[in-house]
Design a protein around this motif. Structure first.
Motif, mmCIF file in Angstrom:
data_model
loop_
_atom_site.group_PDB
_atom_site.id
_atom_site.type_symbol
_atom_site.label_atom_id
_atom_site.label_comp_id
_atom_site.label_asym_id
_atom_site.label_seq_id
_atom_site.Cartn_x
_atom_site.Cartn_y
_atom_site.Cartn_z
ATOM 1 N N TYR A 189 45.951 35.438 38.232
ATOM 2 C CA TYR A 189 45.455 36.193 37.298
ATOM 3 C C TYR A 189 46.404 36.103 36.092
ATOM 4 O O TYR A 189 47.571 35.482 36.413
ATOM 5 N N TYR A 190 46.267 35.483 34.932
ATOM 6 C CA TYR A 190 46.238 35.335 33.349
ATOM 7 C C TYR A 190 46.267 36.271 32.868
ATOM 8 O O TYR A 190 45.144 36.693 32.714
ATOM 9 N N ARG A 191 46.990 36.285 31.926
ATOM 10 C CA ARG A 191 46.471 37.029 30.527
ATOM 11 C C ARG A 191 45.526 37.051 29.374
ATOM 12 O O ARG A 191 44.579 38.115 29.122
ATOM 13 N N ASP A 192 44.927 35.886 29.896
ATOM 14 C CA ASP A 192 43.267 35.706 29.469
ATOM 15 C C ASP A 192 42.825 34.339 29.648
ATOM 16 O O ASP A 192 43.894 33.645 30.257
ATOM 17 N N GLN A 193 42.193 34.033 29.045
ATOM 18 C CA GLN A 193 41.262 32.900 29.804
ATOM 19 C C GLN A 193 42.350 31.248 29.259
ATOM 20 O O GLN A 193 41.750 30.438 29.878
ATOM 21 N N SER A 194 42.838 31.403 28.150
ATOM 22 C CA SER A 194 43.557 30.394 27.449
ATOM 23 C C SER A 194 44.790 30.504 27.637
ATOM 24 O O SER A 194 45.832 29.039 27.580
ATOM 25 N N ALA A 195 45.397 31.321 29.042
ATOM 26 C CA ALA A 195 47.434 30.934 29.271
ATOM 27 C C ALA A 195 46.899 30.187 30.118
ATOM 28 O O ALA A 195 45.817 30.032 30.973
ATOM 29 N N SER A 196 48.339 29.822 30.143
ATOM 30 C CA SER A 196 47.997 28.512 30.912
ATOM 31 C C SER A 196 49.064 29.183 32.459
ATOM 32 O O SER A 196 49.138 28.434 33.587
ATOM 33 N N GLU A 197 49.807 29.719 32.097
ATOM 34 C CA GLU A 197 50.608 30.302 33.255
ATOM 35 C C GLU A 197 50.258 31.727 34.161
ATOM 36 O O GLU A 197 50.456 32.268 33.277
ATOM 37 N N PRO A 198 50.307 31.496 35.644
ATOM 38 C CA PRO A 198 49.506 33.085 36.134
ATOM 39 C C PRO A 198 50.486 34.088 35.407
ATOM 40 O O PRO A 198 52.272 33.983 35.526
ATOM 41 N N ILE A 199 49.887 35.736 35.825
ATOM 42 C CA ILE A 199 50.742 36.159 35.926
ATOM 43 C C ILE A 199 51.587 36.201 37.386
ATOM 44 O O ILE A 199 52.534 37.298 37.921
ATOM 45 N N ARG A 200 50.212 36.381 38.340
ATOM 46 C CA ARG A 200 50.525 36.362 39.417
ATOM 47 C C ARG A 200 49.635 35.223 40.182
ATOM 48 O O ARG A 200 48.174 35.806 39.547
ATOM 49 N N VAL A 201 50.108 35.316 41.431
ATOM 50 C CA VAL A 201 49.225 34.438 42.937
ATOM 51 C C VAL A 201 48.757 35.213 43.276
ATOM 52 O O VAL A 201 50.687 35.720 44.009
ATOM 53 N N LEU A 202 48.159 35.637 43.961
ATOM 54 C CA LEU A 202 48.231 36.171 45.280
ATOM 55 C C LEU A 202 46.674 35.142 46.556
ATOM 56 O O LEU A 202 45.631 35.040 46.396
ATOM 57 N N ASP A 203 47.823 35.111 47.313
ATOM 58 C CA ASP A 203 47.369 34.666 48.229
ATOM 59 C C ASP A 203 46.359 36.085 49.739
ATOM 60 O O ASP A 203 47.020 36.770 49.379
ATOM 61 N N LEU A 204 44.979 35.379 48.852
ATOM 62 C CA LEU A 204 43.833 35.618 49.719
ATOM 63 C C LEU A 204 44.199 35.733 51.247
ATOM 64 O O LEU A 204 43.659 36.829 52.402
ATOM 65 N N ALA A 205 45.643 35.082 52.154
ATOM 66 C CA ALA A 205 45.689 34.871 53.945
ATOM 67 C C ALA A 205 46.174 36.019 53.932
ATOM 68 O O ALA A 205 46.922 36.274 55.121
ATOM 69 N N GLU A 206 46.677 36.753 52.574
ATOM 70 C CA GLU A 206 47.642 38.186 53.016
ATOM 71 C C GLU A 206 46.956 39.327 52.742
ATOM 72 O O GLU A 206 47.176 41.038 53.304
ATOM 73 N N CYS A 207 45.591 38.923 52.289
ATOM 74 C CA CYS A 207 44.749 40.168 52.131
ATOM 75 C C CYS A 207 43.964 41.092 53.506
ATOM 76 O O CYS A 207 43.191 40.127 54.432
ATOM 77 N N GLN A 208 44.200 41.795 53.522
ATOM 78 C CA GLN A 208 43.620 43.418 54.920
ATOM 79 C C GLN A 208 42.177 43.728 54.523
ATOM 80 O O GLN A 208 41.504 43.521 55.204
ATOM 81 N N GLU A 209 41.857 43.640 53.328
ATOM 82 C CA GLU A 209 40.668 44.005 52.789
ATOM 83 C C GLU A 209 40.062 43.831 51.651
ATOM 84 O O GLU A 209 41.245 43.833 50.351
ATOM 85 N N CYS A 210 38.650 43.830 51.030
ATOM 86 C CA CYS A 210 38.259 44.129 50.053
ATOM 87 C C CYS A 210 37.277 44.989 50.134
ATOM 88 O O CYS A 210 36.321 44.908 50.757
ATOM 89 N N THR A 211 37.412 46.143 49.361
ATOM 90 C CA THR A 211 35.930 47.019 49.590
ATOM 91 C C THR A 211 35.863 47.574 47.884
ATOM 92 O O THR A 211 36.694 47.710 47.000
ATOM 93 N N PRO A 212 34.129 47.927 47.574
ATOM 94 C CA PRO A 212 34.222 48.924 47.120
ATOM 95 C C PRO A 212 34.653 50.066 47.056
ATOM 96 O O PRO A 212 34.788 51.034 48.099
ATOM 97 N N GLU A 213 34.756 50.641 45.774
ATOM 98 C CA GLU A 213 35.540 52.409 45.390
ATOM 99 C C GLU A 213 35.934 52.808 44.433
ATOM 100 O O GLU A 213 35.381 51.947 43.346
ATOM 101 N N THR A 214 35.455 54.235 44.375
ATOM 102 C CA THR A 214 34.698 54.954 43.303
ATOM 103 C C THR A 214 36.607 55.096 42.826
ATOM 104 O O THR A 214 37.529 55.771 43.588
ATOM 105 N N CYS A 215 36.831 54.493 41.799
ATOM 106 C CA CYS A 215 38.030 54.870 41.047
ATOM 107 C C CYS A 215 37.667 55.896 39.487
ATOM 108 O O CYS A 215 38.122 55.412 38.575
ATOM 109 N N GLY A 216 37.984 57.541 39.950
ATOM 110 C CA GLY A 216 38.397 57.958 38.689
ATOM 111 C C GLY A 216 36.909 57.399 37.866
ATOM 112 O O GLY A 216 35.849 57.832 38.752
ATOM 113 N N ASP A 217 36.851 57.557 36.822
ATOM 114 C CA ASP A 217 35.523 57.719 36.019
ATOM 115 C C ASP A 217 35.419 55.964 35.626
ATOM 116 O O ASP A 217 34.750 55.928 34.907
ATOM 117 N N LYS A 218 35.846 54.929 36.811
ATOM 118 C CA LYS A 218 35.639 53.641 36.277
ATOM 119 C C LYS A 218 33.742 53.666 37.030
ATOM 120 O O LYS A 218 34.085 53.719 38.407
#
Ligand code: 4IP
Length: 121
Positions: free
Chosen positions: A47-76
């Protein structure tokens, strides 16, 4: 997002890749939800600050990701979570449809990673 496109569907992105704006909760400071440009290629979600940023804020490796699921978070609406051993990310897209697209693609990649290892298209 004003005039900004919320997704990039252009064909230069490889099959199985995706990019678009997602809003994410801060790590330690939970009140701050920041809209960031996310790019998913192979097993890497950056993820990047915006579409024009050249350096990512962070790189996540999905090989380490244990779960991706819908959720309800408060009013979002349209929330989903990505669970890593070291942190759970809470995210949402602009629409239900975009959130579902992200979840479907990430879940497909997690399944592929679990089956075949790193070579995720
Ligand atoms: C920040 O809040 C942003 O939400 C950061 O997001 C987030 O870092 C910080 O988490 C959080 O404190 P403020 O801008 O109000 O300071 P981003 O990096 O997208 O700008 P993460 O780790 O979520 O990227 P902590 O854990 O550093 O507090």
């Amino acid at each position: 997002f004003g005039r900004l496109k919320t997704q990039d569907d252009s064909p230069h992105l490889a099959i199985g890749s995706k990019s678009g704006y997602l809003t994410k909760q801060g790590g330690k400071i939970k009140q701050t939800w920041k809209t960031r440009w996310f790019v998913l290629v192979k097993n890497e979600l950056k993820y990047y600050r915006d579409q024009s940023a050249s350096e990512p804020i962070r790189v996540l490796d999905l090989a380490e990701c244990q779960e991706c699921t819908p959720e309800t978070c408060g009013d979002k609406d349209n929330c989903f979570r990505l669970i890593f051993p070291w942190r759970t990310f809470h995210l949402y897209a602009a629409t239900d449809e975009e959130t579902n697209d992200w979840i479907k693609l990430i879940q497909w990649k997690l399944k592929r990673l679990a089956q075949d290892g790193m070579d995720v298209r």
